[in-house]
Structures are given as C-alpha cells and as structure tokens.
Design an enzyme around this catalytic site. Sequence first.
Site, PDB file in Angstrom:
ATOM      1  N   ASP A 628       0.894  -1.818   0.158  1.00 22.69           N
ATOM      2  CA  ASP A 628       0.113  -0.070  -0.154  1.00 22.69           C
ATOM      3  C   ASP A 628       1.099   1.085  -0.023  1.00 22.69           C
ATOM      4  O   ASP A 628       1.318   1.731   0.888  1.00 22.69           O
ATOM      5  CB  ASP A 628      -0.968  -0.290   1.355  1.00 22.69           C
ATOM      6  CG  ASP A 628      -2.132   0.963   1.828  1.00 22.69           C
ATOM      7  OD1 ASP A 628      -2.167   2.253   0.563  1.00 22.69           O
ATOM      8  OD2 ASP A 628      -2.788   1.015   2.095  1.00 22.69           O
ATOM      9  N   HIS A 629       0.589   1.890  -0.920  1.00 20.43           N
ATOM     10  CA  HIS A 629       1.697   3.150  -0.983  1.00 20.43           C
ATOM     11  C   HIS A 629       1.500   3.811   0.027  1.00 20.43           C
ATOM     12  O   HIS A 629       2.353   5.534  -0.212  1.00 20.43           O
ATOM     13  CB  HIS A 629       1.662   3.701  -2.605  1.00 20.43           C
ATOM     14  CG  HIS A 629       3.097   4.161  -2.897  1.00 20.43           C
ATOM     15  ND1 HIS A 629       4.469   4.694  -2.038  1.00 20.43           N
ATOM     16  CD2 HIS A 629       3.986   4.185  -3.780  1.00 20.43           C
ATOM     17  CE1 HIS A 629       5.372   4.895  -3.340  1.00 20.43           C
ATOM     18  NE2 HIS A 629       5.295   4.885  -4.213  1.00 20.43           N
ATOM     19  N   ARG A 630       0.542   4.139   0.365  1.00 18.98           N
ATOM     20  CA  ARG A 630       0.058   5.471   0.867  1.00 18.98           C
ATOM     21  C   ARG A 630       0.806   5.434   2.222  1.00 18.98           C
ATOM     22  O   ARG A 630       1.329   6.581   3.258  1.00 18.98           O
ATOM     23  CB  ARG A 630      -1.727   5.308   1.142  1.00 18.98           C
ATOM     24  CG  ARG A 630      -2.021   5.606   0.184  1.00 18.98           C
ATOM     25  CD  ARG A 630      -4.519   5.462   0.827  1.00 18.98           C
ATOM     26  NE  ARG A 630      -4.198   4.005   1.171  1.00 18.98           N
ATOM     27  CZ  ARG A 630      -5.491   3.435   1.366  1.00 18.98           C
ATOM     28  NH1 ARG A 630      -6.448   4.437   1.297  1.00 18.98           N
ATOM     29  NH2 ARG A 630      -5.322   2.317   1.280  1.00 18.98           N
TER      30      ARG A 630
END
Length: 655
Positions: A628-630
């Site tokens: 998850d790149h967040r």
Amino acid sequence: IAGISSTTALLCLVSWQGAVQNNAVSAFVAPNKVNTLTHLIPSNDDITNAMRLETTALNAEAIKITMPALSSTMKEGRVVSWLKSEGDEIEAGEAIMVVESDKADMDVEAFEDGYLAKIITDEGESAEVGAVVALIATEEADIEAVANGGDAAPAPAAEEASPAPAAEEAPAAAVPDFDFSQLDMPALSSTMKEGKVVSWLKGEGDAVEAGEAIMVVESDKADMDVEAFEDGFIAAIITDEGESTAVGAPVALIAAEEADIPALQAYAATLTGAPAAPAAAAPAAAAPVAAKAAPKAAAAPNAAASAGGRVVASPLAKKMAEEMGVDLTTVAGSGPGGRITAGDVTKAASGGAPVKKAAAAPTKPKWQPAEGVVAATPTARVLAKKAKLDLASIEGTGEFGRVTADDVKIATGEIKPKRKVAAPGAPAPVELPEGLVPFTGMQRAVSNNMVATLDCPVFRASREIEMDAFNALYQQVKPKGVTVSALLAKAVAKAIEKHPIVNSSFRPEGTFFNKDINIAMAVAIDGGLITPVLKYANERDVLELGENWKELVGKAKSGTLSPDEYNSGTFTISNMGMFGVAQFDAILPSGQGGILAVAGTQEHIVPCKQSVLGMKKISKMTVTLTCDHRQIYGADAALFLKTLNEVMMNPSQLL
C-alpha cells in the site's frame, strides 16, 4: 414410365379431390403429348403429402394425411413405419412415415405444423392411393377432439367423369414423334400455386440420371431440390433461373436420346409456359397415350450411383444399411433406375448380392449458381434483409453452397457456429462447461474483496532469493512434519521484525502498526479461496507452526474455520511455487499493508572462484512484494526484501 414424382402425385390428388364435386378430373398432361408426365420428386426421396383441412364434429381443425401416389402405376401403398407417434408434435418438412409402393420405399413429409392426433393405417397395413391414413390437429388441445371426431374411411373412388368436350388437338406435326419427357412445375405443398426456379443444377445438353437433382424450386413453404426419375438429356429449359411459373406449367423438356435435342428445342419455342389444358378423360382413354411411349429398358444395377457419386436408395434401405453396417456404395440396386431397396441390403448383408462396379469418376465440375445469383433459402433472404446483411458476404453451408437461415443467424451472432464433427478415429472433443454458474457465498466474498482493493494505490517490487540453504533446512525438518508453508511463514515473520512498516495498515488519520505478526497464507479450496492465519509467527517455533498449519488446512478444506482463524492476518503470503510459476503479482488484501507473491525455485549457473570450472549451480526463486503506497514506500519494500534474502540464506535463526 418408371414412375411419376410425388409432387405431381400431390398435384393430381389435390386437383382430383377438388374436382370430384364437378364430376371432372383435371389432367396436367395434354393427351396428345408423348410421355409428358412430370418425372420429378423432391430431394432425399421426400414425398409431399396430400393434405386437406376439415372441421370435425367438435369444431377442431384437422389435417388429413392421405396415401400419396408415388408412381404412375401405384394403386395402393403400404405403411412401412411411422416415424411419429400419436400425440407427437410435427413440423413442416419433417418426415412422418415411410411408404412402400410398387416401385420403392420413400419418406413422406408434413407440409403443415401440428400434432399427430390419430393413425388410421398402422404399420404393415396397406391403403389405396388417396385414402386417409392419419389425422393431424393444428393445436395440441384439439388432439382428442380430432381423434374422436375425425374417424375417416378411405377416400371413395372418383365417380366416372362425365364426357367433356374434347380440347382441340394441336397439329400432329407440333408434337415430336419420339420419346421425350416434359418437366412441369411440381406442387411442393398443398397451398402452392406457383413456383420459382431458384437455380438449374443442369444445363441444356447435360445428361441426367434417375435420382439426380436437376433444379432447385422455391415454393410458398421452402426451397427444395427436385430430382429426375428418368435418364435422358436436358433438351430445353423453358423457365430460366429467377423466373416463376404456375404449378403444372412446363419448365423443361428431356430427350431420351441426345440426337433428339435440336428437335425438342424447336418444339420448346412453341410452348407458352402455361399449364397444360385440363381434360377429363376416363382412365381407359389414357391407355393409348401411354402406349405411344416406348418403355425404357431397365436401368443397369450400377445406375444407383449418379455421375456425382450419389447413392440412390430407399429410406428403409438406408436405415437398414446403417444398422447392418453395409456400405451402400458397394450394393447393386434392383429397383427402378437402379435404386437400392431393403431387399438388396438384406442380400448384401448375407453375402448373396452381386458387388456393384465402381462408378465412373465425375466428369462435370461442381454446380455453381448463375452469374449474379446468390443461392439462398427464402427464410435466409428475409433474415438477411431484416439484419441489413449482404447475402454475398455470407458463406453458405447448405447444399451446393446455398445460404441457409442458420448461416444468417451465425453472421448476426444470434446463434453459435455448429461444432465440426471429429474425423473417424480422432479423439472426441472435450465437453466444456457453458452458461452462468452462480457464485457460492465464498466466491462472492472473494469477488467483493478484490473489488475493494481497486481504491488502494499500490506498487510492486521483485527480488531473487537464494534458496540452497533454505532447501537444506527444509530437508532436515520435513520428517518432523514441518511444511514449506510453515517454514516460509517463519522466515517472513523474522524479516518483518526488522521492518514493521510492511506489517502496518492505512488509516485516514495515519499509519496503524500491528503489534502482532499474524501471517495469512492463501489456500485454494474447492469453490473458492481462503487465507488461514498463523498467529504470532515470529514468536513460535517451526514445529509448532507446522502442526498448527496442518490443522488449519484441514479445517479450511472441511469448511470449519472460525472467523478469527481466517480474517486476523496482518501480512499475507501467496505461494504458487508448487505449480512451477516463474513470477507473478498478488493483489493486496483490503486492510493490510503488504502481500508477498512466492514463485517456484529455478536453478541458475553463477560464477564461483572456489569451483574448479569457476562456476556453480544454485537455486533461486523470485518473490514480488505488493504494498500500500499510502504508508509504505519503495525503499521500505527494498530493505524488507534484502532482509528476507539474508534470512533465507542463513535459516538457522528459524529453528
């Protein structure tokens, strides 16, 4: 005369029944013509039915099926078999019974839709030509009413026609004084008034043989091939392709001898194309006319195969040949025109029949439609027009390449093309599932979870992991019941200890770190996918993890996992290495920060200074991390994979 066509028999019968009230019988052949009976039947030996509508005592509309005249000498026919039973639904063009005449066995088709209400003439029984043999109800609800109220006796013989004024005979010189036949437009249905010549399958001057299709006629019901009952030569075509003419009107002349063609062509120019003038003549009066025609010599037995290689046989003979395994091309026919009969097949099966000589190779090219003419059935033309399709762009699968209704439906996508039949000896095609199969509860849950991941921005990072040391450790613990999955979960958990960010999950307020390392392992089961969880994988030893994993897999297969055992994972592993997959990406589960896709182990040759040849063989596997790149960045993923590789190369810390 060997016989007349069933279509002509129908024409005569319909006209005869209508003329009984007027004490007159309409003749469709001028009395001064020599051998001018129509020698044609529809293809495949299909015989048109003489059917008439009547109202029963209970006001149920019924259709009478009468015994057709299958030849000019036929007085009665025997029902060999009924192809339909009482109560069965019948469609126009469908064969409903097999009739044996004095010439051959032939199928009889229905020209109307309905239901077979009552069979009057049973199998094996005979009936006079024109006698009612069965009743058809137009509606299923009327079957009982038609059967009870439609008891029909055989049709009475026509009263002797009262003398009618003799038609003026054409000058004797107008009719050629040699043996020839006039082909008239046949009646292909009980309602047909005129027919259109779709195409001629033979040209002027071509030789024709008994049983050979010579033209295609379009009626108000369908397109049908018309066959010849006599050998000869097409002398003159009166009705060209695309032209229409009334039932009973001459469409062509056939010469018995090739030398007579010019004379018949001159005679054809005097014909108007109108039906021959009716004449009420007593049966005895027709005898002298018939006597003027010289009877043809019996056809040789091997005439059953036409120039095109077609075998002419009765329907019963074909059925018996298929049941007995007899090749009809090797049977010599003893019927009219060399037609193969049921008796010929029986003799051939017992070895008592003479072997037919091989037919000569065809010398004429395959028939092609006239220039600019697209051969198509009436239904196909209507469907193509409605769909705004050019018939010329559709490949026809019908006889002689004719475009059929199914061809048009395939072109529009309404139906799927029919599967080609496998060649003899070829493996049977695999039957594949077709149609909608509703999701199970588990499959729907998986589907919904996958859709939920589309809102998550992800990235992926891959790395090769050296597996030699890990594989050696696995061989040591395998006898103790430890699986690759349990050992792999332990290694990933140890790497997560140094990089807890990959064990986190996203919250709108920030990054949520999970205190426990619970490794979820994807397992494919019948009807779905589930992820049993190895809790506290970093704290437990591999033996305990191995036992726990076996228990979880058993529960997953039996469907007895508790929710906490499959939805408490904080990091997921998807392993397809056992299937030989070289590399793949996994979809990040909702609520987690990372998932590791594990591929199969492959051998590689790498440089090695300690080796004699300066090279050695090692095992590697490719793993791909989806994050998850967040809250997880590329550097975090790269460092995690580096640590995982170190753990796998030094697996002693897993014990």
